[in-house]
Design a protein around this motif. Structure first.
Motif, PDB file in Angstrom:
ATOM      1  N   ILE A   1      -0.555 -12.017  10.834  1.00 30.90           N
ATOM      2  CA  ILE A   1      -1.598 -11.018  11.162  1.00 30.90           C
ATOM      3  C   ILE A   1      -2.323 -10.430   9.975  1.00 30.90           C
ATOM      4  O   ILE A   1      -3.513  -9.746  10.070  1.00 30.90           O
ATOM      5  N   LYS A   2      -1.973 -10.453   8.765  1.00 27.13           N
ATOM      6  CA  LYS A   2      -2.634  -9.932   7.621  1.00 27.13           C
ATOM      7  C   LYS A   2      -2.946  -8.330   7.804  1.00 27.13           C
ATOM      8  O   LYS A   2      -4.025  -8.025   8.026  1.00 27.13           O
ATOM      9  N   PRO A   3      -1.641  -7.563   7.947  1.00 25.74           N
ATOM     10  CA  PRO A   3      -2.198  -6.166   8.046  1.00 25.74           C
ATOM     11  C   PRO A   3      -2.502  -5.327   7.016  1.00 25.74           C
ATOM     12  O   PRO A   3      -2.563  -5.827   5.972  1.00 25.74           O
ATOM     13  N   ASN A   4      -3.251  -4.238   7.569  1.00 26.45           N
ATOM     14  CA  ASN A   4      -3.661  -3.459   6.476  1.00 26.45           C
ATOM     15  C   ASN A   4      -2.362  -2.396   6.014  1.00 26.45           C
ATOM     16  O   ASN A   4      -2.404  -1.803   4.824  1.00 26.45           O
ATOM     17  N   VAL A   5      -1.833  -2.056   7.143  1.00 25.99           N
ATOM     18  CA  VAL A   5      -0.575  -1.201   7.032  1.00 25.99           C
ATOM     19  C   VAL A   5       0.605  -1.629   7.521  1.00 25.99           C
ATOM     20  O   VAL A   5       0.605  -2.183   8.443  1.00 25.99           O
ATOM     21  N   VAL A   6       1.648  -1.359   6.673  1.00 26.54           N
ATOM     22  CA  VAL A   6       3.053  -1.890   7.276  1.00 26.54           C
ATOM     23  C   VAL A   6       3.867  -0.493   7.349  1.00 26.54           C
ATOM     24  O   VAL A   6       3.987   0.183   6.223  1.00 26.54           O
TER      25      VAL A   6
END
Length: 137
Positions: free
Chosen positions: A44-49
């Motif tokens: 998903i290539k998140p901006n925030v984890v």
């Protein structure tokens, strides 16, 4: 109150996580299995984890070191949710690359007050308020 302005947020927490999220919210993806963290990040290539510290207490250091050491993950903001503040643990998490640490009180809405002078005195120090009062007279 916390506002998240990211397109993709990955939440790694137990299935019974105490902070409720909208079930149909496409901005969040919630996983609870530690072994699926990096495949999900790749997918998903998140901006925030956001990691739940209490859920990942045994694996958090290994996970954070892997995220920091991989240049492909350099743009990802890493946040950690903890139930209580602990100076030594918090400073270790910051050193390992955690950008923000959240606590349960961060998710509570601020109490609205109709007492404007009380709100102002909480924001400003008393000498500033007294000078404003003198100026208005």
């Amino acid at each position: 109150m916390i506002r998240i302005r990211s397109k993709n947020v990955l939440l790694v927490a137990a299935d019974t996580f105490s902070v409720g999220l909208l079930a149909d919210n496409k901005m969040f993806r919630h996983i609870s299995v530690v072994s699926s963290i990096f495949p999900t990040i790749h997918e998903i290539k998140p901006n925030v984890v956001i990691f739940d510290y209490d859920h990942l207490i045994k694996d958090i250091e290994k996970i954070l070191r892997r995220i920091v050491s991989n240049p492909a993950y350099s743009k990802i903001k890493v946040c950690c949710y903890k139930n209580a503040a602990h100076t030594k643990t918090d400073s270790l998490l910051k050193a390992l690359g955690v950008d923000h640490i959240f606590y349960p009180e961060d998710f509570k809405k601020p109490a609205e007050s109709k007492n404007i002078p009380g709100v102002l005195s909480a924001i400003f120090e008393a000498p500033i308020i007294s000078r404003l009062a003198k100026a208005s007279n």
